[in-house]
Structures are given as structure tokens and as C-alpha cells.
Scaffold this active site. Structure first.
Site, PDB file in Angstrom:
ATOM      1  N   ASP A  30     -19.940  57.190   1.726  1.00 15.60           N
ATOM      2  CA  ASP A  30     -20.758  58.107   2.526  1.00 15.60           C
ATOM      3  C   ASP A  30     -19.920  59.094   3.335  1.00 15.60           C
ATOM      4  O   ASP A  30     -20.254  60.271   3.436  1.00 15.60           O
ATOM      5  CB  ASP A  30     -21.680  57.311   3.451  1.00 15.60           C
ATOM      6  CG  ASP A  30     -22.648  56.437   2.665  1.00 15.60           C
ATOM      7  OD1 ASP A  30     -22.899  56.747   1.479  1.00 15.60           O
ATOM      8  OD2 ASP A  30     -23.145  55.441   3.226  1.00 15.60           O
ATOM      9  N   CYS A  80      -8.336  65.444  -2.914  1.00 17.08           N
ATOM     10  CA  CYS A  80      -7.692  66.260  -3.945  1.00 17.08           C
ATOM     11  C   CYS A  80      -8.678  67.005  -4.841  1.00 17.08           C
ATOM     12  O   CYS A  80      -8.278  67.834  -5.645  1.00 17.08           O
ATOM     13  CB  CYS A  80      -6.781  65.381  -4.805  1.00 17.08           C
ATOM     14  SG  CYS A  80      -7.696  64.266  -5.893  1.00 17.08           S
ATOM     15  N   CYS A 109      -9.466  56.946  -5.305  1.00 11.07           N
ATOM     16  CA  CYS A 109      -9.323  58.093  -6.198  1.00 11.07           C
ATOM     17  C   CYS A 109      -8.211  57.835  -7.213  1.00 11.07           C
ATOM     18  O   CYS A 109      -7.086  57.548  -6.824  1.00 11.07           O
ATOM     19  CB  CYS A 109      -9.019  59.350  -5.379  1.00 11.07           C
ATOM     20  SG  CYS A 109      -8.660  60.778  -6.413  1.00 11.07           S
ATOM     21  N   ASP A 131     -24.278  63.138   5.454  1.00 13.71           N
ATOM     22  CA  ASP A 131     -24.740  62.465   4.246  1.00 13.71           C
ATOM     23  C   ASP A 131     -25.901  61.553   4.638  1.00 13.71           C
ATOM     24  O   ASP A 131     -25.749  60.663   5.462  1.00 13.71           O
ATOM     25  CB  ASP A 131     -23.599  61.641   3.638  1.00 13.71           C
ATOM     26  CG  ASP A 131     -24.038  60.906   2.382  1.00 13.71           C
ATOM     27  OD1 ASP A 131     -24.231  61.561   1.357  1.00 13.71           O
ATOM     28  OD2 ASP A 131     -24.202  59.675   2.446  1.00 13.71           O
ATOM     29  N   CYS A 168     -13.515  63.600  -4.900  1.00 14.15           N
ATOM     30  CA  CYS A 168     -12.544  63.157  -3.898  1.00 14.15           C
ATOM     31  C   CYS A 168     -12.369  64.281  -2.877  1.00 14.15           C
ATOM     32  O   CYS A 168     -12.032  65.403  -3.248  1.00 14.15           O
ATOM     33  CB  CYS A 168     -11.209  62.823  -4.560  1.00 14.15           C
ATOM     34  SG  CYS A 168      -9.874  62.541  -3.383  1.00 14.15           S
ATOM     35  N   GLU A 214     -27.148  67.877   2.072  1.00 12.40           N
ATOM     36  CA  GLU A 214     -27.434  67.808   0.659  1.00 12.40           C
ATOM     37  C   GLU A 214     -28.889  68.181   0.397  1.00 12.40           C
ATOM     38  O   GLU A 214     -29.740  67.955   1.247  1.00 12.40           O
ATOM     39  CB  GLU A 214     -27.276  66.353   0.241  1.00 12.40           C
ATOM     40  CG  GLU A 214     -26.421  66.099  -0.927  1.00 12.40           C
ATOM     41  CD  GLU A 214     -26.180  64.609  -1.041  1.00 12.40           C
ATOM     42  OE1 GLU A 214     -25.901  64.183  -2.145  1.00 12.40           O
ATOM     43  OE2 GLU A 214     -26.291  63.879  -0.038  1.00 12.40           O
TER      44      GLU A 214
HETATM   45 ZN   LIG Z   1      -8.125  62.289  -4.840  1.00 12.15          ZN
END
Ligand SMILES: [Zn+2]
Length: 280
Positions: free
Chosen positions: A232, A206, A222, A66, A203, A150
Site C-alpha cells: 500500500d 526503480c 523488487c 492508496d 516499484c 487512484e
Molecule cells: Zn525496483
């Protein structure tokens, strides 16, 4: 200057240039000698390669990178590479010299001297920046086979004046260019996430996606799984996972190919290409 040529071959041309107070000569040689190139880590080991042992432990696995504002880069391993920020550090000096120059009378010897001092400082800043980038891209391509990055909308970021200086300081385009060619030399690959991939807002635990995550928020929790994320590092982990999964789908077998080449499209406002890479 007298110096023996480092590579055997036919000299095609020489270009003399001057940067600030330094003279440089760049010599193009047509050569079969590839000893200056790093070895591809996956290539079969030569019997008389003494360094083979240390090579085996390198250039493996995947990493997400990142690129940031506060740090030069954050890796999915949690490592933070602070970056030199030469422009910021030397900015005061730069301003002083620029002011000094503007006060000198046009055509005077003092103005000439002040101009040379300023040029020298600019060259120094460029060198510091270039060195840090080369070190980072060499280190990454040496250690990791698959690198997820990215596709930053640098132009958009530069329009934001608050971000402009640090973005320009760190040279994202140059980072990507170096990473791509160094990876190709070592038989690795760079996977570029498309610009709209929400690496920061998702996240990594999940997969829950936030609606919004302002730039000022460095840590977040989250709401779905309760995981606490460093902004980051979480983004880097997502980029790593994306790189690995796109490699699996594209090549069916992750990390098995030899000398795969990656073609990264330069960022442009018109073209949006996800995961452009070619499997051998
Ligand atoms: Zn999560």
C-alpha cells in the site's frame, strides 16, 4: 427548537427530514458570509489574520493516497489510517436485530419497535462512516496541496463478494467527492490516476513493473533493484510521484499556481480520462 441563524442572509427554504428517530432541519441561506469556508492557504495573508502563522505550515507538498481493503487509506508518508469499518463492528448487532424483526408478527407493536431499533442502528453506522471520511478528507486537504489518488473500479470490486462489504463500507465515491471539493476550497488540487495505472505493481524506487501482484501479497521485493515494499505504501508513493509529475508537465511549475481547480471525472465504465485538471 429555537436557535439563532448561524449565517447572515436571506432564508430561501427549509427542509425537514427524519432519520430513524431523529428530526433534522436543513436551512438554505443566501449569504455573502464565507466564514464557514476554509481559507485558501496560498492566498495573501490579511494583516488582521491572527491564525496566519499556523496556516503557513499547512497545505504544502504532495501526497499519494492508496485506498485499501484492510485500511481506510495508506499515505505515501507511510501513515496508515485504519478507518472505522462500522459495518463489520456492528454487523453482529445488525444481524440480531434483523432476525428479531423477522420473527415479529406483521402489524404488531413489537414489530414497529424492532423496526425502529434497526433503523436507528443503520443511522448510527452511516454517521460513523461519514464522520471518519470527513475527518480524513479534511486532514488531507489541510495538510497537502497536491493529492494523488487512484480511479478505483469500485463497481468491479463490488462484484467480487469478498471485497464488496469493505468497499461499500468505506464509500470510495464519497471520499473522492469530498476530497475534490475540499481541495478546491483550499486552493489545492486532486490528481486522479487513470484506472489502468499500475500503482501497486510498479516499484516506486526503480520503476520496474511486475506482471502480476495478487491481492493477498502485502509485501514484495523488487526483482530489479531489491527494494522491499509494503504494497500500500508503495502504491501511495507512486500516486504521489505521478501527481507531482503530471502537475509539472501540465503547469510547468509545480506548486506555484494560485487557486488551481481540479475537475475529477466520476468513475465510469465508458470514459477513461487521465489527469483531468485545469491550470489557472
Ligand atoms: Zn525496483
Amino acid at each position: 427548537m429555537r436557535e439563532s441563524l448561524r449565517f447572515a442572509g436571506k432564508i430561501l427554504s427549509a427542509t425537514v427530514s427524519r432519520v430513524a428517530d431523529r428530526w433534522l432541519v436543513s436551512i438554505t441561506v443566501d449569504t455573502q458570509d464565507d466564514s464557514h469556508l476554509p481559507q485558501a492557504e496560498n492566498e495573501p495573508q490579511d494583516e488582521n489574520q491572527v491564525k496566519g502563522e499556523s496556516r503557513r505550515s499547512q497545505n504544502q507538498g504532495a501526497v499519494g493516497v492508496d485506498l485499501g481493503i484492510s485500511a481506510l487509506a495508506t499515505l505515501s508518508t507511510g501513515e496508515v489510517i485504519p478507518g472505522p469499518k462500522p459495518h463489520k463492528a456492528l454487523l453482529g448487532h445488525l444481524q440480531r436485530l434483523s432476525r428479531g424483526l423477522s420473527r415479529k408478527q406483521k402489524g404488531s407493536a413489537n414489530r414497529k419497535k424492532a423496526k425502529a431499533r434497526l433503523a436507528k442502528l443503520h443511522a448510527r453506522i452511516t454517521n460513523i462512516r461519514s464522520d471518519a471520511l470527513h475527518q480524513l478528507t479534511t486532514d488531507l486537504t489541510r495538510r497537502f496541496h497536491t493529492i494523488g489518488i487512484e480511479d478505483l473500479n469500485v463497481r468491479g470490486m463490488i462484484k467480487n463478494r469478498r471485497l464488496a462489504r469493505s468497499v461499500a463500507d468505506m464509500g470510495f465515491f464519497e471520499f473522492r467527492r469530498q476530497l475534490t471539493y475540499k481541495s478546491a476550497m483550499r486552493g489545492g488540487q486532486v490528481i486522479v490516476a487513470d484506472r489502468w495505472y499500475p500503482s501497486s505493481k510498479t516499484c516506486s524506487g526503480c520503476g520496474h513493473k511486475l506482471d502480476e501482484l495478487p491481492l493477498s501479497v502485502r509485501d514484495w521485493t523488487c526483482p530489479a533493484c531489491g527494494a522491499v515494499h509494503d504494497r500500500d505504501v508503495n502504491a501511495a508513493i507512486n500516486l504521489r510521484n505521478l501527481a507531482v509529475s503530471s502537475t509539472v508537465t501540465a503547469c510547468r511549475e509545480e506548486g506555484a499556481g494560485l487557486g488551481r481547480k481540479t475537475k475529477a471525472k466520476p468513475a465510469s465504465a465508458k470514459q477513461e480520462v487521465s489527469f483531468v485538471h485545469v491550470c489557472a
